[in-house]
Write a protein that holds these residues in place. Structure first.
Motif, mmCIF file in Angstrom:
data_model
loop_
_atom_site.group_PDB
_atom_site.id
_atom_site.type_symbol
_atom_site.label_atom_id
_atom_site.label_comp_id
_atom_site.label_asym_id
_atom_site.label_seq_id
_atom_site.Cartn_x
_atom_site.Cartn_y
_atom_site.Cartn_z
ATOM 1 N N GLU A 1 20.803 18.337 38.175
ATOM 2 C CA GLU A 1 20.304 17.338 37.229
ATOM 3 C C GLU A 1 20.653 17.699 35.790
ATOM 4 N N LYS A 2 20.625 18.981 35.473
ATOM 5 C CA LYS A 2 20.997 19.407 34.112
ATOM 6 C C LYS A 2 22.469 19.068 33.845
ATOM 7 N N PHE A 3 23.350 19.389 34.810
ATOM 8 C CA PHE A 3 24.760 19.048 34.654
ATOM 9 C C PHE A 3 24.953 17.533 34.588
ATOM 10 N N ARG A 4 24.252 16.800 35.448
ATOM 11 C CA ARG A 4 24.383 15.343 35.457
ATOM 12 C C ARG A 4 24.050 14.761 34.074
ATOM 13 N N GLY A 5 22.967 15.225 33.502
ATOM 14 C CA GLY A 5 22.568 14.746 32.178
ATOM 15 C C GLY A 5 23.579 15.076 31.101
ATOM 16 N N ARG A 6 24.057 16.307 31.120
ATOM 17 C CA ARG A 6 25.039 16.727 30.109
ATOM 18 C C ARG A 6 26.343 15.937 30.229
ATOM 19 N N PHE A 7 26.848 15.782 31.460
ATOM 20 C CA PHE A 7 28.124 15.097 31.634
ATOM 21 C C PHE A 7 27.996 13.583 31.502
ATOM 22 N N ALA A 8 26.858 13.016 31.828
ATOM 23 C CA ALA A 8 26.645 11.579 31.601
ATOM 24 C C ALA A 8 26.672 11.279 30.106
ATOM 25 N N ALA A 9 26.047 12.142 29.317
ATOM 26 C CA ALA A 9 26.072 11.974 27.860
ATOM 27 C C ALA A 9 27.493 12.136 27.324
ATOM 28 N N LEU A 10 28.238 13.091 27.882
ATOM 29 C CA LEU A 10 29.629 13.292 27.453
ATOM 30 C C LEU A 10 30.477 12.069 27.800
ATOM 31 N N LYS A 11 30.248 11.498 28.972
ATOM 32 C CA LYS A 11 31.014 10.319 29.389
ATOM 33 C C LYS A 11 30.839 9.164 28.408
ATOM 34 N N GLU A 12 29.656 9.035 27.848
ATOM 35 C CA GLU A 12 29.376 7.966 26.887
ATOM 36 C C GLU A 12 30.217 8.075 25.620
ATOM 37 N N LYS A 13 30.569 9.296 25.224
ATOM 38 C CA LYS A 13 31.310 9.454 23.975
ATOM 39 C C LYS A 13 32.747 9.928 24.159
ATOM 40 N N CYS A 14 33.158 10.174 25.391
ATOM 41 C CA CYS A 14 34.501 10.677 25.645
ATOM 42 C C CYS A 14 35.192 9.797 26.686
ATOM 43 N N PRO A 15 36.163 8.980 26.275
ATOM 44 C CA PRO A 15 36.833 8.091 27.220
ATOM 45 C C PRO A 15 37.674 8.816 28.271
ATOM 46 N N LEU A 16 37.903 10.106 28.098
ATOM 47 C CA LEU A 16 38.652 10.865 29.098
ATOM 48 C C LEU A 16 37.849 11.104 30.363
ATOM 49 N N VAL A 17 36.524 11.046 30.279
ATOM 50 C CA VAL A 17 35.649 11.231 31.439
ATOM 51 C C VAL A 17 35.422 9.862 32.066
ATOM 52 N N THR A 18 35.901 9.687 33.309
ATOM 53 C CA THR A 18 35.777 8.387 33.964
ATOM 54 C C THR A 18 34.659 8.343 34.998
ATOM 55 N N GLU A 19 34.290 9.493 35.559
ATOM 56 C CA GLU A 19 33.227 9.522 36.568
ATOM 57 C C GLU A 19 32.636 10.926 36.647
ATOM 58 N N VAL A 20 31.349 10.983 36.924
ATOM 59 C CA VAL A 20 30.649 12.253 37.119
ATOM 60 C C VAL A 20 29.986 12.208 38.487
ATOM 61 N N ARG A 21 30.279 13.233 39.305
ATOM 62 C CA ARG A 21 29.692 13.314 40.649
ATOM 63 C C ARG A 21 28.949 14.643 40.774
ATOM 64 N N VAL A 22 27.711 14.572 41.242
ATOM 65 C CA VAL A 22 26.885 15.781 41.375
ATOM 66 C C VAL A 22 26.167 15.738 42.718
ATOM 67 N N LYS A 23 26.284 16.821 43.456
ATOM 68 C CA LYS A 23 25.527 17.004 44.704
ATOM 69 C C LYS A 23 25.021 18.444 44.681
ATOM 70 N N GLY A 24 23.767 18.607 44.289
ATOM 71 C CA GLY A 24 23.242 19.963 44.132
ATOM 72 C C GLY A 24 24.018 20.690 43.043
ATOM 73 N N THR A 25 24.597 21.826 43.411
ATOM 74 C CA THR A 25 25.364 22.581 42.419
ATOM 75 C C THR A 25 26.872 22.343 42.545
ATOM 76 N N MET A 26 27.269 21.314 43.278
ATOM 77 C CA MET A 26 28.683 20.936 43.344
ATOM 78 C C MET A 26 28.893 19.794 42.354
ATOM 79 N N ILE A 27 29.688 20.059 41.318
ATOM 80 C CA ILE A 27 29.869 19.097 40.249
ATOM 81 C C ILE A 27 31.336 18.737 40.137
ATOM 82 N N GLY A 28 31.619 17.434 40.062
ATOM 83 C CA GLY A 28 32.977 16.958 39.846
ATOM 84 C C GLY A 28 33.000 16.029 38.649
ATOM 85 N N VAL A 29 33.953 16.251 37.763
ATOM 86 C CA VAL A 29 34.114 15.402 36.591
ATOM 87 C C VAL A 29 35.519 14.813 36.658
#
Length: 95
Positions: free
Chosen positions: A10-38
Motif C-alpha cells: 500500500e505504501k508503494f501503491r500510494g507513492r507510485f499513484a502520486a508519481l503517475k499523476e505528475k509523470c506521463p512516463l508512468v502509464t500503470e502501477v501494479r501491486v500485489k503484496g510486495t511485488m510491484i510493477g511500474v
C-alpha cells in the motif's frame, strides 16, 4: 509477515499513484503484496541504470516494466528513499 506485506504494498501503491499523476512516463502501477510493477511509456533500461548509479537496485522486465521486489524487512524510510530516487530519475529523464 502478511500484514507487513500489505502495508509495504500500500505504501508503494500510494507513492507510485502520486508519481503517475505528475509523470506521463508512468502509464500503470501494479501491486500485489510486495511485488510491484511500474509500466513505463519508455524503455526502462536507462531508468534502471540511473537508479543503480544512485545506489538503488531495481530491474526491468518486458523492456518497459520496472520491477521491485523488496524484502519484508524493508523500512518505511527505505521505501521513501527508494521511491524518491525513482521519482527523481523519471521526472528528470531526458528522452
Amino acid at each position: 509477515l502478511l500484514e507487513r506485506a500489505v502495508q509495504i504494498g500500500e505504501k508503494f501503491r500510494g507513492r507510485f499513484a502520486a508519481l503517475k499523476e505528475k509523470c506521463p512516463l508512468v502509464t500503470e502501477v501494479r501491486v500485489k503484496g510486495t511485488m510491484i510493477g511500474v509500466e513505463l511509456a519508455v524503455e526502462g533500461a536507462p531508468v534502471v541504470q540511473a537508479c543503480l548509479d544512485r545506489g538503488l537496485l531495481i530491474n526491468c522486465t518486458h523492456q518497459t516494466v520496472l520491477r521491485l521486489l523488496p524484502a519484508l524487512t524493508v523500512s518505511d524510510e527505505q521505501i521513501d528513499d527508494g521511491c524518491d530516487i525513482i521519482a527523481d530519475v523519471l521526472l528528470n529523464l531526458k528522452p
